[in-house]
Design a protein around this motif. Structure first.
Motif, PDB file in Angstrom:
ATOM      1  N   ALA A 154       0.891  -1.295  -0.068  1.00 35.62           N
ATOM      2  CA  ALA A 154      -0.116   0.176  -0.031  1.00 35.62           C
ATOM      3  C   ALA A 154       1.121   1.251   0.031  1.00 35.62           C
ATOM      4  O   ALA A 154       2.231   1.185  -0.023  1.00 35.62           O
ATOM      5  N   LYS A 155       0.322   2.636  -0.042  1.00 38.08           N
ATOM      6  CA  LYS A 155       1.006   3.590   0.017  1.00 38.08           C
ATOM      7  C   LYS A 155       1.828   3.721   1.113  1.00 38.08           C
ATOM      8  O   LYS A 155       1.108   3.658   2.268  1.00 38.08           O
ATOM      9  N   ALA A 156       3.149   3.943   1.221  1.00 37.62           N
ATOM     10  CA  ALA A 156       3.892   3.860   2.573  1.00 37.62           C
ATOM     11  C   ALA A 156       4.329   5.246   2.795  1.00 37.62           C
ATOM     12  O   ALA A 156       4.795   5.327   4.150  1.00 37.62           O
ATOM     13  N   ALA A 157       3.949   6.163   2.193  1.00 37.27           N
ATOM     14  CA  ALA A 157       4.297   7.653   2.499  1.00 37.27           C
ATOM     15  C   ALA A 157       3.452   8.014   4.119  1.00 37.27           C
ATOM     16  O   ALA A 157       2.343   7.656   4.276  1.00 37.27           O
ATOM     17  N   ALA A 158       4.092   8.600   4.908  1.00 35.30           N
ATOM     18  CA  ALA A 158       3.821   8.911   6.183  1.00 35.30           C
ATOM     19  C   ALA A 158       2.665  10.059   6.100  1.00 35.30           C
ATOM     20  O   ALA A 158       2.879  11.143   5.075  1.00 35.30           O
ATOM     21  N   LEU A 159       1.477   9.971   6.830  1.00 36.05           N
ATOM     22  CA  LEU A 159       0.577  10.951   6.858  1.00 36.05           C
ATOM     23  C   LEU A 159       0.978  12.057   7.398  1.00 36.05           C
ATOM     24  O   LEU A 159       1.320  11.876   8.698  1.00 36.05           O
TER      25      LEU A 159
END
Length: 480
Positions: A210-215
């Motif tokens: 899944a998208k791993a970029a931090a929120l």
């Protein structure tokens, strides 16, 4: 004399080669059997997800609630976790046909973001999923701990009822928390729990991502809301600090405030999922047949900083004949007596109080009882969408529309107390008979307690929030 030299012993090479070959054969067999063994003996999951719901298969909204368990010996930051809830879209497909909100979370809904995503490859039980992420403000789970309930809502933006019987992740029998492998979880982007609709499991060697970029964490001292709600009785609306006015009193036609005029439809030109706050003022020309609409913040903690809202003003009624003296208002109010404070944007398309319209009054108040105020009138039609802003810096109050400065006041007319933020739609008077209804729409509200901002800075921030699926957060209350 015979030689006494001894012939060196012959080296036994073949037994060693045979042994090496045997090791290679055994290793090859073990390698071939490893996937079979691994499938039967998977690594224990790093986290688990439990799910429950209290809705039947046909309902106004899906109400999935989740608990995330940390099954490792290390702390698990919730910002590393992504959840996916799979469903089949009803009616016109598309992510914008559905909306999400957070009703309750132990760490606060300000740290929950969600978005609806169309799947690349649909199955019989899923063509979309709700993806849920968390900011660093959600904290970490200690070893063996759980997040406690994360209560969400998923609903159609046309507010038609859902059919959940063909939704992969829905299970009407799970009315108490149970492990749910049809809800997937990802840690830093890697599938860690559950089974995806195509059969990919967390135990597979090649795991899904899944998208791993931090929120990003919501900025401190900021309130943002894009009004993604089901209606005036949506529990998330109250949880997020809003009050629908039904109390008696003025302004306008007294004792006519009603929740009936507060709705959340989709509107052309609105951002994100297209939902807006719609305030409808309606009447048949009589006091008993009149309904006015208002939504405001429950708390009065807003004072210095930037207030901004994207508002659609109306010059014509949505129903019936025009000409009414309606007041479409974005304002703040608080305090009393020596601390009374009020800042107004009032748009009157047909004027009122003996003054012609269309006009916008920008007003800073000192005392409403003695009518002590300063204001400026902008005489032109404002039909359509506009970004309205009020900035308060020290004792200077400035009003802007779409980046253009309209009016500034200072001195004693600056706020002397914390205020609430409100949107009202009401009738100044009732000069005509016959049924008519007027609509005022609000796309979003943004408040920043830290500093006065430009309209460009506000719009950029709002776009960033909505791109991340952050449809609501309130760090103003958190910081006090």
């Amino acid at each position: 004399m015979a030689s006494t030299r001894r012939r060196p012993p012959r080296r036994r090479v073949w037994p060693k080669i045979r042994l090496l070959l045997l090791v290679c054969v055994v290793a090859a067999g073990a390698t071939a059997l490893y996937p079979v063994w691994k499938a039967a003996n998977p690594d224990p999951p790093e986290l688990k997800v439990r799910y429950r719901t209290d809705t039947p298969a046909t309902a106004a909204a899906a109400k999935p609630s989740f608990e995330v368990f940390n099954d490792t010996k290390k702390a698990l930051p919730l910002s590393d976790v992504t959840l996916r809830y799979y469903f089949t879209a009803d009616g016109a497909p598309g992510p914008s046909s559905y909306a999400f909100n957070c009703v309750n979370a132990a760490f606060g809904c300000s740290h929950v973001a969600g978005r609806v995503v169309a799947m690349d490859k649909a199955t019989d039980t899923a063509d979309h999923y709700l993806e849920v992420r968390f900011t660093a403000g959600a904290g970490s789970l200690k070893s063996g701990a759980n997040s406690k309930g994360i209560d969400l809502q998923l609903f159609r933006t046309d507010h038609k009822r859902l059919k959940q019987s063909d939704d992969r992740s829905f299970d009407a029998e799970m009315t108490s928390y149970k492990e749910a492998e049809k809800v997937t979880a990802y840690k830093r982007g890697v599938l860690t729990w559950g089974e995806e609709p195509d059969g990919t499991k967390a135990s597979d060697e090649k795991k899904a991502s899944a998208k791993a970029a931090a929120l990003p964490a919501p900025p401190a001292g900021v309130l943002f809301d894009d009004f993604t709600y089901q209606g005036p009785k949506d529990p998330a609306l109250f949880k997020h600090g809003w009050l629908v006015r039904t109390s008696k009193g003025g302004p306008g036609i007294e004792n006519t405030w009603s929740a009936d005029g507060v709705t959340f439809p989709t509107a052309e030109g609105a951002l994100a999922d297209g939902q807006v706050l719609n305030l409808r003022a309606s009447t048949d020309g009589t006091e008993s047949g009149t309904k006015q609409a208002s939504l405001g913040t429950r708390s009065r903690e807003f004072r210095d900083g930037t207030y901004a809202a994207r508002i659609h003003f109306s010059d014509d009624p949505a129903k019936g004949e025009g000409g009414d003296h309606v007041n479409q208002t974005f304002y703040t109010i608080g305090g009393s007596g020596k601390t009374y404070s009020e800042l107004d944007n009032e748009y009157l398309p047909n004027g009122g109080w003996g003054r012609l319209g269309p006009k916008l009054d920008t007003v800073s108040w000192y005392d409403h009882k003695s009518n002590d105020r300063v204001y400026k009138t902008t005489n032109k039609s404002l039909a359509g969408w506009h970004t309205m802003m009020i900035t308060v810096e020290g004792d200077v109050v400035t009003y802007h529309m779409d980046g253009e400065k309209l009016f500034s006041s200072d001195g004693k007319y600056a706020p002397r107390s914390g205020m609430s933020v409100n949107f009202n739609h009401w009738f100044v008077d009732l000069p005509f008979k016959g049924d008519r209804a007027w609509d005022m729409k609000v796309d979003w509200l943004y408040y920043n307690a830290n500093e006065p901002l430009s309209v460009k800075e506000v719009r950029s921030a709002v776009e960033d929030f909505t791109d991340e699926g952050m449809n609501y957060f309130d760090t103003v209350r958190e910081s006090r």
